[in-house]
Design an enzyme around this catalytic site. Structure first.
Site, PDB file in Angstrom:
ATOM      1  N   HIS A  92       4.635 -77.789  60.156  1.00 50.09           N
ATOM      2  CA  HIS A  92       5.303 -79.106  60.950  1.00 50.09           C
ATOM      3  C   HIS A  92       4.392 -79.428  62.121  1.00 50.09           C
ATOM      4  O   HIS A  92       4.745 -80.537  62.446  1.00 50.09           O
ATOM      5  CB  HIS A  92       6.765 -78.578  60.965  1.00 50.09           C
ATOM      6  N   ARG A 145       1.917 -70.064  60.867  1.00 51.47           N
ATOM      7  CA  ARG A 145       3.080 -70.352  59.664  1.00 51.47           C
ATOM      8  C   ARG A 145       1.865 -71.221  58.957  1.00 51.47           C
ATOM      9  O   ARG A 145       1.967 -72.298  60.024  1.00 51.47           O
ATOM     10  CB  ARG A 145       4.322 -70.996  60.139  1.00 51.47           C
ATOM     11  N   ASP A 157      -9.563 -64.918  59.660  1.00 48.02           N
ATOM     12  CA  ASP A 157     -10.778 -65.308  59.885  1.00 48.02           C
ATOM     13  C   ASP A 157     -10.703 -66.048  61.617  1.00 48.02           C
ATOM     14  O   ASP A 157     -12.209 -64.578  62.156  1.00 48.02           O
ATOM     15  CB  ASP A 157     -11.519 -66.220  59.099  1.00 48.02           C
ATOM     16  N   GLU A 217      13.189 -70.453  51.942  1.00 48.77           N
ATOM     17  CA  GLU A 217      14.302 -71.535  51.969  1.00 48.77           C
ATOM     18  C   GLU A 217      15.292 -72.733  51.343  1.00 48.77           C
ATOM     19  O   GLU A 217      15.583 -73.917  51.432  1.00 48.77           O
ATOM     20  CB  GLU A 217      13.495 -73.062  52.862  1.00 48.77           C
ATOM     21  N   ASP A 272      15.981 -75.451  55.658  1.00 48.44           N
ATOM     22  CA  ASP A 272      15.920 -76.228  54.742  1.00 48.44           C
ATOM     23  C   ASP A 272      16.329 -76.063  53.785  1.00 48.44           C
ATOM     24  O   ASP A 272      16.812 -76.625  52.881  1.00 48.44           O
ATOM     25  CB  ASP A 272      14.288 -74.865  54.724  1.00 48.44           C
TER      26      ASP A 272
END
Length: 261
Positions: free
Chosen positions: A51, A76, A90, A155, A181
Protein backbone atom coordinates in the site's frame (compact mmCIF):
# COMPACT_ATOMS: atom_id res chain seq x y z
CA UNK A 1 21.25 -11.30 5.98
CA UNK A 2 24.56 -13.16 5.74
CA UNK A 3 26.95 -12.00 8.46
CA UNK A 4 30.48 -12.80 9.59
CA UNK A 5 31.18 -14.36 12.95
CA UNK A 6 28.45 -15.38 15.37
CA UNK A 7 25.24 -13.76 14.17
CA UNK A 8 22.69 -12.26 16.49
CA UNK A 9 19.47 -14.22 16.71
CA UNK A 10 17.03 -13.19 14.01
CA UNK A 11 13.27 -13.09 14.19
CA UNK A 12 12.80 -16.72 13.18
CA UNK A 13 15.03 -18.05 15.95
CA UNK A 14 13.54 -15.70 18.50
CA UNK A 15 10.05 -16.91 17.63
CA UNK A 16 11.20 -20.52 17.92
CA UNK A 17 12.49 -19.68 21.40
CA UNK A 18 9.01 -18.48 22.37
CA UNK A 19 9.71 -14.75 22.47
CA UNK A 20 6.97 -12.20 21.94
CA UNK A 21 8.09 -9.52 19.53
CA UNK A 22 6.75 -6.04 18.81
CA UNK A 23 7.25 -4.00 15.68
CA UNK A 24 6.00 -1.01 13.73
CA UNK A 25 4.31 -0.91 10.32
CA UNK A 26 5.74 1.92 8.23
CA UNK A 27 5.29 3.16 4.70
CA UNK A 28 8.05 4.62 2.56
CA UNK A 29 9.62 7.07 3.08
CA UNK A 30 10.03 6.65 6.86
CA UNK A 31 13.77 6.43 7.37
CA UNK A 32 13.77 8.55 10.53
CA UNK A 33 10.91 6.49 11.98
CA UNK A 34 12.93 3.34 11.31
CA UNK A 35 15.78 4.77 13.36
CA UNK A 36 13.40 5.92 16.09
CA UNK A 37 11.87 2.44 16.27
CA UNK A 38 15.35 1.01 16.82
CA UNK A 39 16.25 3.58 19.45
CA UNK A 40 12.93 2.94 21.22
CA UNK A 41 13.73 -0.77 21.47
CA UNK A 42 11.22 -2.34 19.09
CA UNK A 43 12.19 -5.72 17.70
CA UNK A 44 11.45 -5.13 14.03
CA UNK A 45 9.75 -2.90 11.50
CA UNK A 46 7.48 -3.79 8.61
CA UNK A 47 7.99 -1.73 5.47
CA UNK A 48 4.79 -1.69 3.44
CA UNK A 49 5.46 -2.00 -0.28
CA UNK A 50 1.90 -3.14 -0.99
CA UNK A 51 0.00 0.00 0.00
CA UNK A 52 3.06 2.24 -0.12
CA UNK A 53 5.53 3.05 -2.90
CA UNK A 54 7.71 0.04 -3.70
CA UNK A 55 10.80 2.18 -4.21
CA UNK A 56 13.77 -0.16 -3.86
CA UNK A 57 16.36 2.60 -3.50
CA UNK A 58 14.44 4.04 -0.56
CA UNK A 59 13.97 0.55 0.83
CA UNK A 60 17.73 -0.01 0.79
CA UNK A 61 18.23 3.21 2.76
CA UNK A 62 15.68 2.03 5.32
CA UNK A 63 17.33 -1.38 5.60
CA UNK A 64 20.71 0.26 6.15
CA UNK A 65 19.27 2.50 8.89
CA UNK A 66 17.62 -0.49 10.55
CA UNK A 67 20.84 -2.52 10.49
CA UNK A 68 22.68 0.30 12.23
CA UNK A 69 20.27 -0.08 15.15
CA UNK A 70 20.13 -3.89 15.23
CA UNK A 71 16.58 -3.86 13.90
CA UNK A 72 15.14 -6.57 11.66
CA UNK A 73 13.01 -5.58 8.67
CA UNK A 74 10.06 -7.43 7.20
CA UNK A 75 8.69 -6.21 3.88
CA UNK A 76 5.08 -6.55 2.83
CA UNK A 77 5.20 -7.14 -0.90
CA UNK A 78 2.25 -7.09 -3.28
CA UNK A 79 0.10 -10.09 -4.06
CA UNK A 80 1.98 -12.69 -6.15
CA UNK A 81 5.04 -10.50 -6.78
CA UNK A 82 8.01 -12.92 -6.81
CA UNK A 83 10.26 -10.40 -8.59
CA UNK A 84 9.74 -7.81 -5.86
CA UNK A 85 10.15 -10.50 -3.19
CA UNK A 86 13.54 -11.46 -4.68
CA UNK A 87 14.77 -7.87 -4.74
CA UNK A 88 13.67 -7.21 -1.15
CA UNK A 89 15.52 -10.29 0.07
CA UNK A 90 18.61 -9.45 -1.99
CA UNK A 91 18.64 -6.07 -0.25
CA UNK A 92 18.71 -7.83 3.13
CA UNK A 93 15.12 -8.05 4.39
CA UNK A 94 14.75 -10.53 7.26
CA UNK A 95 11.48 -11.80 5.83
CA UNK A 96 8.41 -11.14 3.76
CA UNK A 97 4.72 -10.67 4.38
CA UNK A 98 2.70 -12.02 1.47
CA UNK A 99 -0.82 -10.54 1.22
CA UNK A 100 -3.98 -12.22 -0.10
CA UNK A 101 -3.00 -15.81 0.60
CA UNK A 102 -6.34 -17.53 0.05
CA UNK A 103 -5.32 -21.17 -0.31
CA UNK A 104 -2.61 -23.72 0.28
CA UNK A 105 -1.46 -23.21 -3.30
CA UNK A 106 -1.11 -19.46 -2.66
CA UNK A 107 0.90 -20.28 0.47
CA UNK A 108 3.19 -22.58 -1.51
CA UNK A 109 3.83 -19.83 -4.05
CA UNK A 110 4.67 -17.41 -1.23
CA UNK A 111 7.18 -19.86 0.23
CA UNK A 112 8.66 -20.54 -3.21
CA UNK A 113 9.24 -16.80 -3.76
CA UNK A 114 10.93 -16.49 -0.37
CA UNK A 115 13.51 -19.29 -0.45
CA UNK A 116 16.26 -20.75 -2.59
CA UNK A 117 15.96 -24.31 -3.95
CA UNK A 118 15.15 -26.89 -2.76
CA UNK A 119 12.82 -24.97 -0.43
CA UNK A 120 11.72 -22.53 -3.11
CA UNK A 121 12.40 -20.88 -6.45
CA UNK A 122 14.18 -17.66 -5.53
CA UNK A 123 16.89 -16.70 -8.01
CA UNK A 124 20.35 -17.24 -6.53
CA UNK A 125 23.00 -14.54 -6.09
CA UNK A 126 25.70 -13.86 -3.51
CA UNK A 127 26.86 -10.48 -4.86
CA UNK A 128 23.79 -8.72 -3.43
CA UNK A 129 23.70 -6.77 -0.18
CA UNK A 130 22.25 -9.86 1.52
CA UNK A 131 25.26 -11.86 0.34
CA UNK A 132 27.66 -9.21 1.58
CA UNK A 133 28.52 -8.31 -2.00
CA UNK A 134 29.95 -11.69 -2.91
CA UNK A 135 32.31 -12.02 0.06
CA UNK A 136 30.71 -15.19 1.45
CA UNK A 137 30.48 -18.67 -0.01
CA UNK A 138 27.35 -20.14 -1.53
CA UNK A 139 26.80 -22.63 1.31
CA UNK A 140 27.02 -19.93 3.98
CA UNK A 141 24.69 -17.66 2.04
CA UNK A 142 22.11 -20.43 1.56
CA UNK A 143 22.28 -21.31 5.27
CA UNK A 144 21.66 -17.69 6.22
CA UNK A 145 18.77 -17.41 3.77
CA UNK A 146 16.94 -20.20 5.57
CA UNK A 147 16.38 -17.76 8.41
CA UNK A 148 14.00 -15.82 6.14
CA UNK A 149 10.66 -15.37 7.89
CA UNK A 150 7.59 -16.08 5.73
CA UNK A 151 4.28 -14.56 6.84
CA UNK A 152 1.07 -15.49 5.04
CA UNK A 153 -1.60 -12.81 5.16
CA UNK A 154 -5.21 -14.05 5.39
CA UNK A 155 -7.71 -11.44 4.23
CA UNK A 156 -10.91 -13.11 2.98
CA UNK A 157 -13.59 -15.48 4.26
CA UNK A 158 -12.23 -18.07 1.82
CA UNK A 159 -8.79 -17.68 3.34
CA UNK A 160 -10.14 -18.08 6.88
CA UNK A 161 -11.89 -21.28 5.76
CA UNK A 162 -8.54 -22.49 4.41
CA UNK A 163 -6.50 -21.27 7.40
CA UNK A 164 -5.60 -24.78 8.54
CA UNK A 165 -4.24 -25.72 5.11
CA UNK A 166 -2.38 -22.41 4.82
CA UNK A 167 -0.78 -22.68 8.26
CA UNK A 168 0.11 -26.33 7.63
CA UNK A 169 2.07 -25.44 4.49
CA UNK A 170 5.76 -26.21 4.92
CA UNK A 171 7.76 -22.99 5.01
CA UNK A 172 5.01 -20.75 6.39
CA UNK A 173 6.27 -19.36 9.70
CA UNK A 174 3.43 -17.05 10.73
CA UNK A 175 -0.08 -16.01 9.75
CA UNK A 176 -1.40 -12.44 9.82
CA UNK A 177 -5.11 -11.75 9.45
CA UNK A 178 -5.85 -8.48 7.67
CA UNK A 179 -8.98 -7.26 9.49
CA UNK A 180 -9.77 -4.38 7.12
CA UNK A 181 -9.68 -6.48 3.95
CA UNK A 182 -11.53 -9.27 5.72
CA UNK A 183 -14.33 -6.91 6.74
CA UNK A 184 -14.52 -5.57 3.19
CA UNK A 185 -14.66 -9.09 1.75
CA UNK A 186 -17.55 -9.90 4.08
CA UNK A 187 -19.45 -6.70 3.15
CA UNK A 188 -18.61 -4.88 6.41
CA UNK A 189 -20.81 -7.06 8.63
CA UNK A 190 -21.35 -6.84 12.38
CA UNK A 191 -17.89 -6.83 14.04
CA UNK A 192 -18.69 -10.13 15.73
CA UNK A 193 -18.68 -11.89 12.36
CA UNK A 194 -15.17 -10.69 11.57
CA UNK A 195 -13.97 -11.45 15.09
CA UNK A 196 -15.22 -15.04 14.78
CA UNK A 197 -13.39 -15.52 11.48
CA UNK A 198 -10.20 -14.07 12.94
CA UNK A 199 -10.43 -16.40 15.95
CA UNK A 200 -10.90 -19.38 13.62
CA UNK A 201 -7.80 -18.44 11.64
CA UNK A 202 -5.77 -17.90 14.81
CA UNK A 203 -6.87 -21.25 16.26
CA UNK A 204 -5.77 -23.01 13.07
CA UNK A 205 -2.44 -21.18 13.16
CA UNK A 206 -1.76 -22.20 16.76
CA UNK A 207 -2.85 -25.78 16.09
CA UNK A 208 -0.18 -26.05 13.40
CA UNK A 209 2.56 -24.61 15.58
CA UNK A 210 2.89 -21.36 13.63
CA UNK A 211 3.14 -17.87 15.07
CA UNK A 212 0.18 -15.52 15.03
CA UNK A 213 0.93 -11.98 13.90
CA UNK A 214 -1.52 -9.22 14.81
CA UNK A 215 -1.73 -5.62 13.62
CA UNK A 216 -2.85 -3.20 16.34
CA UNK A 217 -3.51 0.54 16.73
CA UNK A 218 -2.26 1.09 20.30
CA UNK A 219 -0.64 -0.44 23.39
CA UNK A 220 -3.84 -1.77 24.99
CA UNK A 221 -4.65 -3.63 21.78
CA UNK A 222 -1.11 -5.03 21.69
CA UNK A 223 -1.46 -6.39 25.21
CA UNK A 224 -4.85 -7.89 24.40
CA UNK A 225 -3.44 -9.57 21.28
CA UNK A 226 -0.57 -11.04 23.27
CA UNK A 227 -3.00 -12.38 25.88
CA UNK A 228 -4.80 -14.14 23.04
CA UNK A 229 -1.54 -15.75 21.96
CA UNK A 230 -0.07 -13.42 19.34
CA UNK A 231 3.70 -13.79 19.19
CA UNK A 232 4.26 -11.00 16.68
CA UNK A 233 2.52 -7.70 17.28
CA UNK A 234 2.90 -4.82 14.83
CA UNK A 235 1.70 -1.29 15.51
CA UNK A 236 0.05 0.48 12.60
CA UNK A 237 2.01 3.71 12.88
CA UNK A 238 -0.47 5.63 10.75
CA UNK A 239 -3.06 5.02 13.50
CA UNK A 240 -0.58 5.67 16.32
CA UNK A 241 0.66 8.95 14.88
CA UNK A 242 -2.75 10.26 13.81
CA UNK A 243 -4.25 9.49 17.23
CA UNK A 244 -1.33 11.27 18.88
CA UNK A 245 -1.56 14.32 16.61
CA UNK A 246 -5.33 14.58 17.02
CA UNK A 247 -4.93 14.43 20.80
CA UNK A 248 -2.72 17.51 20.60
CA UNK A 249 -5.57 19.54 19.09
CA UNK A 250 -8.08 18.77 21.84
CA UNK A 251 -9.38 21.71 23.91
CA UNK A 252 -7.37 22.22 27.06
CA UNK A 253 -4.10 21.10 25.50
CA UNK A 254 -2.64 24.59 26.07
CA UNK A 255 -3.61 27.56 28.22
CA UNK A 256 -4.12 31.16 27.08
CA UNK A 257 -0.37 31.83 27.03
CA UNK A 258 0.28 28.84 24.80
CA UNK A 259 2.01 26.95 27.62
CA UNK A 260 0.96 23.38 28.42
CA UNK A 261 -1.62 23.07 31.19
Amino acid sequence: MTARGTPRRGLKRRLAAGERLRGALLRLPSETLVEMAGVAGLDYVVIDCEHGPADLTLLQHHLTAAAAHGLDVLVRVGSAEPALALRCLDLGAAGLIHPHVDSREDARRAVAASHYPPWGERGFATYSRAGRFGTVGAAEHVAASRETLVVAMVETRRACDAADAIARTEGVDAVLVGPADLAADCGFPDPGVVDALISRAHDATHANGRAVMAIVPHLDAARAAERRGAQLVVYNMAHVLMDTLRSLTEPGTTDATGDPD
